[in-house]
Design a protein around this motif. Structure first.
Motif, short mmCIF file in Angstrom:
data_model
loop_
_atom_site.label_atom_id
_atom_site.label_comp_id
_atom_site.label_asym_id
_atom_site.label_seq_id
_atom_site.Cartn_x
_atom_site.Cartn_y
_atom_site.Cartn_z
N GLU A 1 79.40 149.33 -18.02
CA GLU A 1 79.45 150.51 -16.96
C GLU A 1 78.40 150.70 -16.27
N LEU A 2 77.30 149.57 -16.27
CA LEU A 2 76.37 149.58 -15.31
C LEU A 2 76.58 149.10 -14.02
N PRO A 3 75.93 149.92 -13.01
CA PRO A 3 76.11 149.35 -11.71
C PRO A 3 75.69 147.74 -11.55
N ALA A 4 76.33 147.45 -10.47
CA ALA A 4 75.94 145.86 -10.11
C ALA A 4 74.49 145.78 -9.47
N SER A 5 74.10 146.80 -8.82
CA SER A 5 72.62 146.64 -8.22
C SER A 5 72.14 147.97 -8.26
N GLY A 6 70.85 147.99 -7.72
CA GLY A 6 70.11 149.34 -7.84
C GLY A 6 69.58 149.95 -8.85
N TYR A 7 69.51 151.34 -8.63
CA TYR A 7 68.98 151.97 -10.04
C TYR A 7 70.00 151.99 -11.30
N GLY A 8 69.69 151.45 -12.75
CA GLY A 8 70.42 151.36 -13.64
C GLY A 8 71.03 150.06 -13.70
N SER A 9 70.99 149.17 -12.96
CA SER A 9 71.55 147.75 -13.10
C SER A 9 70.79 146.84 -14.16
N LEU A 10 71.69 146.07 -14.69
CA LEU A 10 71.09 145.32 -15.92
C LEU A 10 69.71 144.67 -15.39
N SER A 11 69.72 143.93 -14.29
CA SER A 11 68.45 143.19 -13.71
C SER A 11 67.19 144.41 -13.58
N GLU A 12 67.52 145.45 -13.49
CA GLU A 12 66.55 146.60 -13.10
C GLU A 12 66.03 147.06 -14.56
N LEU A 13 66.69 147.06 -15.61
CA LEU A 13 66.28 147.67 -16.84
C LEU A 13 65.44 146.61 -17.51
N LYS A 14 64.34 147.21 -18.47
CA LYS A 14 63.66 146.43 -19.23
C LYS A 14 63.40 147.07 -20.48
N VAL A 15 62.83 146.48 -21.48
CA VAL A 15 62.54 146.90 -22.66
C VAL A 15 61.43 148.17 -22.54
N HIS A 16 61.43 149.13 -23.29
CA HIS A 16 60.48 150.38 -23.07
C HIS A 16 60.51 151.00 -22.01
N ASP A 17 61.66 150.91 -21.19
CA ASP A 17 61.72 151.79 -20.09
C ASP A 17 62.47 153.16 -20.68
N LYS A 18 62.23 154.15 -20.08
CA LYS A 18 62.66 155.47 -20.40
C LYS A 18 63.90 155.62 -19.46
N VAL A 19 64.98 155.97 -19.92
CA VAL A 19 66.16 156.34 -19.41
C VAL A 19 66.77 157.52 -19.46
N LEU A 20 67.54 158.00 -18.81
CA LEU A 20 68.27 159.30 -18.99
C LEU A 20 69.84 159.03 -19.40
N VAL A 21 70.26 159.49 -20.51
CA VAL A 21 71.64 158.73 -20.82
C VAL A 21 72.43 160.15 -21.03
N TYR A 22 73.79 159.92 -21.30
CA TYR A 22 74.69 160.83 -21.44
C TYR A 22 75.46 160.58 -22.79
N VAL A 23 75.40 161.75 -23.67
CA VAL A 23 75.92 161.77 -25.01
C VAL A 23 77.54 161.75 -24.94
N VAL A 24 78.34 160.33 -25.22
CA VAL A 24 79.81 160.38 -25.15
C VAL A 24 80.39 160.68 -26.31
N GLN A 25 79.63 160.27 -27.64
CA GLN A 25 79.88 160.54 -28.89
C GLN A 25 78.75 160.66 -29.55
N PRO A 26 78.54 161.79 -30.46
CA PRO A 26 77.30 161.72 -31.28
C PRO A 26 77.15 160.71 -32.24
N GLU A 27 78.19 160.70 -32.85
CA GLU A 27 78.06 159.65 -34.01
C GLU A 27 79.45 158.75 -34.41
N THR A 28 79.23 157.61 -34.57
CA THR A 28 80.74 156.63 -34.83
C THR A 28 80.74 156.49 -36.24
N PRO A 29 81.71 155.82 -36.92
CA PRO A 29 81.71 155.78 -38.27
C PRO A 29 80.58 154.75 -38.55
#
Length: 494
Positions: free
Chosen positions: A48-76
């Motif tokens: 679901e990540l965009p191909a470019s720009g903010y939030g793309s895979l190439s822009e994200l790094k470990v320890h980055d702070k990101v804002l996420v939306y909770v789709v399901q609180p807990e899976t099995p």
């Protein structure tokens, strides 16, 4: 201790739709693990990540702070399902709300339109610009609405354009975002005007666009603030209306004359941003030169004509053809061939003539012809030397001989007339001595009158004295008078 244990055994509870901030702990090819404070990390799918720009895979790094939306609180499996795309929408809504509170101006691209206005994309959020809030539409077009073909065509032409907008209404619950281009332009110009009033300095040269025309001048947009160019500052030549030299939308260079920060007025000049043509007029024109002029004004004392932008001259009445009335024979806009009489750059005066357009040419040609004839005569005289002098003397003597020949013929006629008079005296003698005396007196008077007329045709010598030939004629005249006197004496004795 019991509270600490309770918090440890009961981690933070989340529900669907919550947006939380987390930290990236691992990035794999298919998923990203994000620590959001639960017992286990949440899973974020890379699909679901965009191909470019903010939030793309190439822009994200470990320890980055990101804002996420909770789709399901807990899976099995005990993991939470997260979404970065939906979080971005939430993040943008939060940003939009902050911009609305701060009264900020934003930029958005037009993605569609309908009869009510334009649909714009505000970083993933669909916003709406009502037709009444579109800057480029006129009042009558707004009144006609999008159902008018002309208005609909203008709306369609704005697709994919980027507009400067201001948020005027926001409703997160209804997913409603209303924006205005008119208010954004007004506020931006007001802010820009304040900046320009501080930036502009008298004497500066700036580029601008003509925004409006009035009878007294033109308004020029300097990039957020309008300045006035008075009609006297539009051009170096006479301007009756700004529309003669400018049109709305034209790009021009202007010089800043003055800035009034209190009244928020800017005075500009177009002509002072250009070179004064009078300073270089003598480099382009000279007295006697033929030029093409356009009549700009008819006056009681003549007419004014423009030979180039900023250079006008006067055709005085005395420099019009004889009998020409400028009011009836000339009109504004008429083009004529004129001759420059004088140039006075300091007084900005130029004298022109219509009468001398042809006359100086004919006079010059005649003068040249006379000069050539004199040159040939001088060349012949100088080239001939003594022989040439003899030729000139011979010509003079020939003219004198012709005059003397005329005098001899006249003398012969008078002598013949005297013989006829002598024959007549015999007849008169028979009519009486009284008639004879009267005849002699008449003949004497005629003889005295004939002598001056004879000498009048005689030429003088170079030194002013009477020539020898003239003396001979005088002697002949005296002899003739003597003969007449002798005849009279003999006649009286008989």
């Amino acid at each position: 201790m019991e509270a600490l244990l309770a918090s440890t055994n009961n981690p933070t509870s989340l529900k669907r739709g919550d947006v939380v901030e987390g930290e990236i702990v691992r990035i794999d090819q298919d998923e990203i693990l994000v620590d959001i404070g639960l017992k286990s990390e949440g899973v974020l799918s890379t699909k679901e990540l965009p191909a470019s720009g903010y939030g793309s895979l190439s822009e994200l790094k470990v320890h980055d702070k990101v804002l996420v939306y909770v789709v399901q609180p807990e899976t099995p499996d005990g993991h939470a399902v997260l979404s970065l795309r939906k979080a971005n929408a939430e993040r943008q809504w939060r940003l939009v709300e902050e911009q609305y509170r701060n009264n900020e101006l934003i930029r958005a691209r037009v993605i569609d339109y309908n009869k009510g206005g334009l649909i714009v994309d505000v970083n993933g959020i669909r916003g709406f610009v009502p037709i009444s809030q579109i800057q480029s539409l006129k009042r009558e077009e707004v009144a006609a609405g999008g159902e008018s073909q002309e208005t609909a065509a203008k709306l369609a032409s704005m697709k994919d354009k980027e507009l400067q907008l201001k948020i005027i209404e926001i409703n997160r619950a209804r997913n409603r975002l209303i924006l205005s281009e008119r208010q954004a332009v007004q506020e931006w110009r007001q802010r820009r005007r304040e900046e320009l009033l501080d930036e502009l300095k008298p004497g500066e040269i700036r580029k601008g666009v003509v925004s409006n025309l009035a009878n007294f001048g033109a308004f020029v947009d300097l990039g957020g603030a309008d300045g006035l160019v008075h009609i006297s500052q539009l051009a170096w030549s006479r301007v009756n209306h700004p529309s003669e030299v400018l049109h709305v939308g034209q790009e021009v260079e202007v010089q800043v004359l003055s800035v009034d920060k209190e009244k928020k007025k800017i005075a500009l000049s177009i002509k002072k941003a250009e070179v004064d043509p009078w300073t270089t007029v003598e480099q382009r024109y000279s007295p006697g030169q033929l030029v093409t002029g356009t009549i700009t004004k008819i006056a009681p004392f003549g007419a004014f004509a423009r030979i180039e932008d900023g250079i006008e001259g006067l055709i005085h009445l005395s420099e019009l053809p004889p009998g020409m009335d400028p009011k009836t024979s000339l009109h504004e806009g008429q083009q004529l061939q004129l001759r420059i009489l004088r140039i006075d750059p300091e007084r900005r005066r130029l004298g022109l003539s219509l009468r001398q357009v042809e006359e100086p040419d004919s006079a010059k040609a005649q003068s040249q012809a006379q000069g050539q004839g004199q040159g040939q005569s001088q060349a012949q005289g100088q080239g001939a030397g003594p022989t040439g002098a003899s030729s000139a003397e011979t010509t003079t003597r020939g003219a004198t001989d012709d005059k003397m020949k005329l005098s001899l013929e006249e003398t012969a006629r008078r002598q013949e007339s005297g013989q006829h008079q002598h024959e007549g005296r015999g007849e008169r003698r028979e009519r009486g001595d009284k008639g004879e005396r009267e005849g002699r007196a008449e003949r004497r008077e005629r003889a005295e009158k004939s002598e001056p007329s004879l000498l009048d045709h005689l030429p003088l010598g170079d030194d002013g004295e009477i020539t020898a030939m003239a003396e001979a004629f005088r002697a002949a005249a005296r002899q003739r008078n003597k003969n007449l006197t002798t005849e009279e004496t003999e006649g009286s004795g008989s």
